[in-house]
Scaffold this active site. Structure first.
Site, short mmCIF file in Angstrom:
data_model
loop_
_atom_site.label_atom_id
_atom_site.label_comp_id
_atom_site.label_asym_id
_atom_site.label_seq_id
_atom_site.Cartn_x
_atom_site.Cartn_y
_atom_site.Cartn_z
N ASP A 8 41.26 17.80 40.51
CA ASP A 8 41.34 17.39 38.73
C ASP A 8 42.77 18.08 38.38
OD1 ASP A 8 42.27 17.75 35.81
OD2 ASP A 8 39.36 17.85 35.03
N ILE A 12 42.86 24.01 35.88
CA ILE A 12 41.60 24.78 34.91
C ILE A 12 41.77 23.71 33.26
CG2 ILE A 12 40.81 26.76 34.15
CD1 ILE A 12 41.55 28.10 36.82
N HIS A 13 41.17 23.83 32.24
CA HIS A 13 41.62 23.35 30.73
C HIS A 13 40.39 23.71 30.09
CE1 HIS A 13 39.21 19.21 32.23
NE2 HIS A 13 39.75 19.79 33.07
N GLY A 14 40.06 22.88 29.40
CA GLY A 14 38.72 23.54 28.47
C GLY A 14 37.50 22.48 29.45
N ALA A 17 36.81 24.77 32.36
CA ALA A 17 36.99 26.19 32.25
C ALA A 17 35.37 26.57 31.42
CB ALA A 17 37.95 26.87 31.01
#
Length: 160
Positions: A8, A12-14, A17
């Site tokens: 990805d 780390i994104h919504g 996470a």
């Protein structure tokens, strides 16, 4: 133990996470990227983006390989995230056994082919995926945990 390996670009994104980390019951997110390690600002952003309940490691391919192979994370549930398949080829060449790779988000770039809604691959990416496939790694495409897994190599072949 590595509970999931995901490619990805956003790291780390919504979605990662919350949804993925909760679904996997991960205790540690491991970002493996030789460039991110050197970028203090990017590392700070990753630290802020991760859930409070989860530990974070940001490592080079060499560092990650050494720690994984030494069994340093055997008592944890590790969610391993990389930006591209080349990093996973390096891990594999360093003796890390990857059973399954989830190809998540790879944005379209110059010279890339769109093979799924959120996946654009370059010829370098295709070489890396073919290499991993030949090593016996199961490659799947799955954006979110409640979505069906797709056979990534089939998508790759159809996308040519």
């Amino acid at each position: 133990m590595i509970v999931n390996v995901r490619i990805d670009e956003r790291l780390i994104h919504g979605q990662v996470a919350t949804m993925w980390t909760n679904h996997l019951k991960a205790t540690r997110i491991m970002v493996v990227d030789n460039e991110v390690v050197k970028n203090e600002m990017e590392k700070e952003v990753l630290k802020m983006a991760k859930p409070n309940s989860v530990k974070l490691s940001i490592l080079t391919t060499k560092g990650a390989s050494m720690r994984i192979n030494n069994g340093q994370y055997d008592a944890e549930k590790v969610f391993l995230i990389v930006k591209n398949p080349k990093t996973l080829v390096e891990l594999t060449d360093n003796g890390v056994v990857l059973e399954e790779i989830n190809v998540g988000n790879m944005s379209a770039k110059k010279g890339s082919k769109q093979i799924a809604k959120s996946i654009g691959v370059t010829s370098t990416d295709i070489e890396a995926f073919n290499y991993l496939n030949q090593k016996g790694v199961n490659l799947v495409a799955q954006m979110v945990p409640n979505e069906e897994k797709s056979d990534f190599m089939k998508l790759l072949k159809e996308g040519h």
